[in-house]
Design an enzyme around this catalytic site. Structure first.
Site, mmCIF file in Angstrom:
data_model
loop_
_atom_site.group_PDB
_atom_site.id
_atom_site.type_symbol
_atom_site.label_atom_id
_atom_site.label_comp_id
_atom_site.label_asym_id
_atom_site.label_seq_id
_atom_site.Cartn_x
_atom_site.Cartn_y
_atom_site.Cartn_z
ATOM 1 N N ARG A 143 -5.237 3.354 -0.474
ATOM 2 C CA ARG A 143 -3.952 3.801 -0.989
ATOM 3 C C ARG A 143 -4.095 4.965 -1.977
ATOM 4 O O ARG A 143 -3.369 5.954 -1.904
ATOM 5 C CB ARG A 143 -3.226 2.644 -1.690
ATOM 6 C CG ARG A 143 -2.663 1.610 -0.754
ATOM 7 C CD ARG A 143 -2.031 0.463 -1.507
ATOM 8 N NE ARG A 143 -1.441 -0.506 -0.611
ATOM 9 C CZ ARG A 143 -0.191 -0.478 -0.170
ATOM 10 N NH1 ARG A 143 0.607 0.503 -0.554
ATOM 11 N NH2 ARG A 143 0.261 -1.399 0.653
ATOM 12 N N ARG B 131 -6.785 -11.366 -2.097
ATOM 13 C CA ARG B 131 -7.348 -10.122 -1.584
ATOM 14 C C ARG B 131 -8.718 -9.875 -2.211
ATOM 15 O O ARG B 131 -8.967 -10.238 -3.363
ATOM 16 C CB ARG B 131 -6.416 -8.946 -1.884
ATOM 17 C CG ARG B 131 -5.044 -9.121 -1.275
ATOM 18 C CD ARG B 131 -4.165 -7.901 -1.421
ATOM 19 N NE ARG B 131 -2.844 -8.145 -0.863
ATOM 20 C CZ ARG B 131 -1.922 -7.207 -0.678
ATOM 21 N NH1 ARG B 131 -2.180 -5.955 -1.012
ATOM 22 N NH2 ARG B 131 -0.740 -7.510 -0.163
ATOM 23 N N ALA C 232 4.585 0.458 4.111
ATOM 24 C CA ALA C 232 4.517 1.916 3.930
ATOM 25 C C ALA C 232 5.152 2.642 5.104
ATOM 26 O O ALA C 232 5.812 3.676 4.930
ATOM 27 C CB ALA C 232 3.060 2.351 3.758
#
Length: 444
Positions: free
Chosen positions: A116, A195, A319
């Site tokens: 990102r 994560r 996104a």
């Protein structure tokens, strides 16, 4: 008829969606653009972000330079034979069905992910520094009298006025809160996600071939997802669980002890268990989503991306839908040369984007449950699972974006007389307020 004075547009939020919108609007010489970002620089949190074929086409249509910004850092599956693979789905729980290949879901571009922060850094290079304003935390939005635009009030005491404001300020959007009068705030979806990142050398040593491509290990209450990022140097891991009643932490993301992750994944099979064991410093995230907003706009304000339709990530479209939003807004604003045209443009944006994006939110939440071999639609039948997933993502990936843009433009034109191509006559908005509310009631 144009006035010769540039139309002032303010974008609140400099994430992926906001910068893509800015890159598109910079191609409109009749627009004076400013971006207001709360952070001291453009930045993103999290590791990998995937863009499906729809998002990559939208990016190319906004700007070939923006598409190159993604491809410059994009990481595909490592194995050449999996170039078109989205995910290889396997049953992940220990027992006689462990490792069953449920199906290999493919699309035109395969699984392509990018870090990102690196993607945002590349996008930021395409935006002039003099239109970017940092440390601007929005606290209040004030809609002024008709024709006067919108005033933004920031925490540092500064106020600015623009004829149009686009809220790209994320899941906890101040612009959304103002537009919807505090209703339809982001809520906990009942899903949590761990994560973590694993160095690829270590992943290969323990996982073998399962480290090199995108895999989804499914169970009855969650999944373990892995895919390579950073040009194959790192394995990105997302372990999600659903069915949680509440989120009992003060923030929506926090570091947790690895033992908590391991406890949640007791009873899983060999490969997903090895993945979980290798995550030394997991972070725990609450998966948030927005309930359906009744509209995305007013006469001079619109919301986009996570500010409009925050979603869980289980279709890889967070996104991507923000980029699609940006594309539609960019195409409409090519024709917005006077303040009078802002309202019909934003009404047209709402009319074409709200239905699609809210369907994405709904089906993303359903997707994590439908990953399972024992979902009621499948009930343990691998053939039914493959039938379900062979077509499930087509409506998202295969959208005709040119047609989507044309639909938005036609809706905008229907609100304006004379036709937009003529610039030699006064513009008359045809009963805009009642028409906007009629559109909203139809599409609600």
């Amino acid at each position: 008829m144009t006035t010769g004075k540039p139309l002032s547009v303010a974008i609140v939020g400099g994430g992926i969606g906001g910068l893509c919108l800015a890159i598109g609007l910079l191609q409109c010489p009749h627009i004076k653009l400013d971006i207001y970002e709360a952070a001291p620089e453009f930045k993103e949190i999290g590791a990998g972000v995937a863009l499906g074929p729809n998002a990559q086409r939208a990016l190319e249509m906004i700007s070939p330079a923006a598409a190159k910004a993604f491809l410059r850092h994009a990481t595909p599956n490592i194995s050449p034979e999996h170039a078109k693979l989205w995910f290889d789905f396997r049953y992940g729980l220990r027992g006689p069905n462990y490792g069953t290949v449920l199906g290999k879901v493919e699309n035109q571009t395969g699984q392509q992910t990018v870090h990102r922060a690196k993607f945002l850094e590349e996008l930021a290079k395409l935006v002039p520094k003099d239109i970017s304003h940092f440390g601007k935390r929005l606290v209040r939005v004030e809609e002024l009298d008709p024709g006067q635009g919108v005033r933004l009030h920031f925490q540092d005491g500064e106020s600015v006025t623009a004829q149009c404001v686009i809220g790209a300020d994320g899941v906890h959007s101040v612009v959304r809160n103002s537009l919807l009068r505090g209703e339809a705030k982001a809520m906990f979806s009942g899903i949590v996600s761990y994560r973590g990142l694993i160095p690829m050398d270590a992943a290969r040593a323990k996982l073998g071939k399962y480290a090199e491509d995108s895999y989804m290990w499914t169970g009855e209450d969650g999944m373990v997802m892995t895919y390579p990022i950073d040009f194959g140097k790192t394995l990105n891991v997302v372990c999600a669980k659903y069915g949680r009643e509440s989120w009992d932490y003060p923030t929506y993301m926090l570091p947790v002890d690895a033992s908590l992750l391991k406890k949640d994944y007791e009873g899983w099979g060999e490969i997903p268990s090895k993945v979980v064991d290798m995550i030394e410093k997991p972070t725990l995230w609450a998966m948030l989503e927005h309930p359906p907003a009744p509209f995305y706009n007013s006469a001079n304000i619109a919301i986009m991306g996570d500010a409009a339709h925050a979603t869980t990530p289980f279709q890889g479209q967070g996104a991507g839908q923000a980029i699609e939003d940006a594309l539609v807004l960019c195409r409409l604003f090519r024709y917005v040369r006077t303040p009078a045209l802002v309202a019909p443009a934003l009404a047209a944006y709402d009319a074409v984007r709200r239905e699609r994006t809210q369907r994405v939110v709904k089906t993303s939440r359903e997707a994590i449950e439908e990953y399972s071999l024992y979902h009621p639609k499948v009930n343990g039948d691998v053939g039914k699972w493959r039938e379900l997933w062979s077509q499930r993502m087509k409506w998202i990936w295969d959208i005709d974006l040119a047609e989507h843009n044309d639909e938005a433009l036609q809706k905008m034109k229907s609100l304006v007389q004379p036709p937009l191509e003529r610039n030699d006559a006064p513009i008359v908005i045809k009963d805009l307020r009642s028409l906007m509310y009629r559109l909203r009631s139809i599409l609600r």
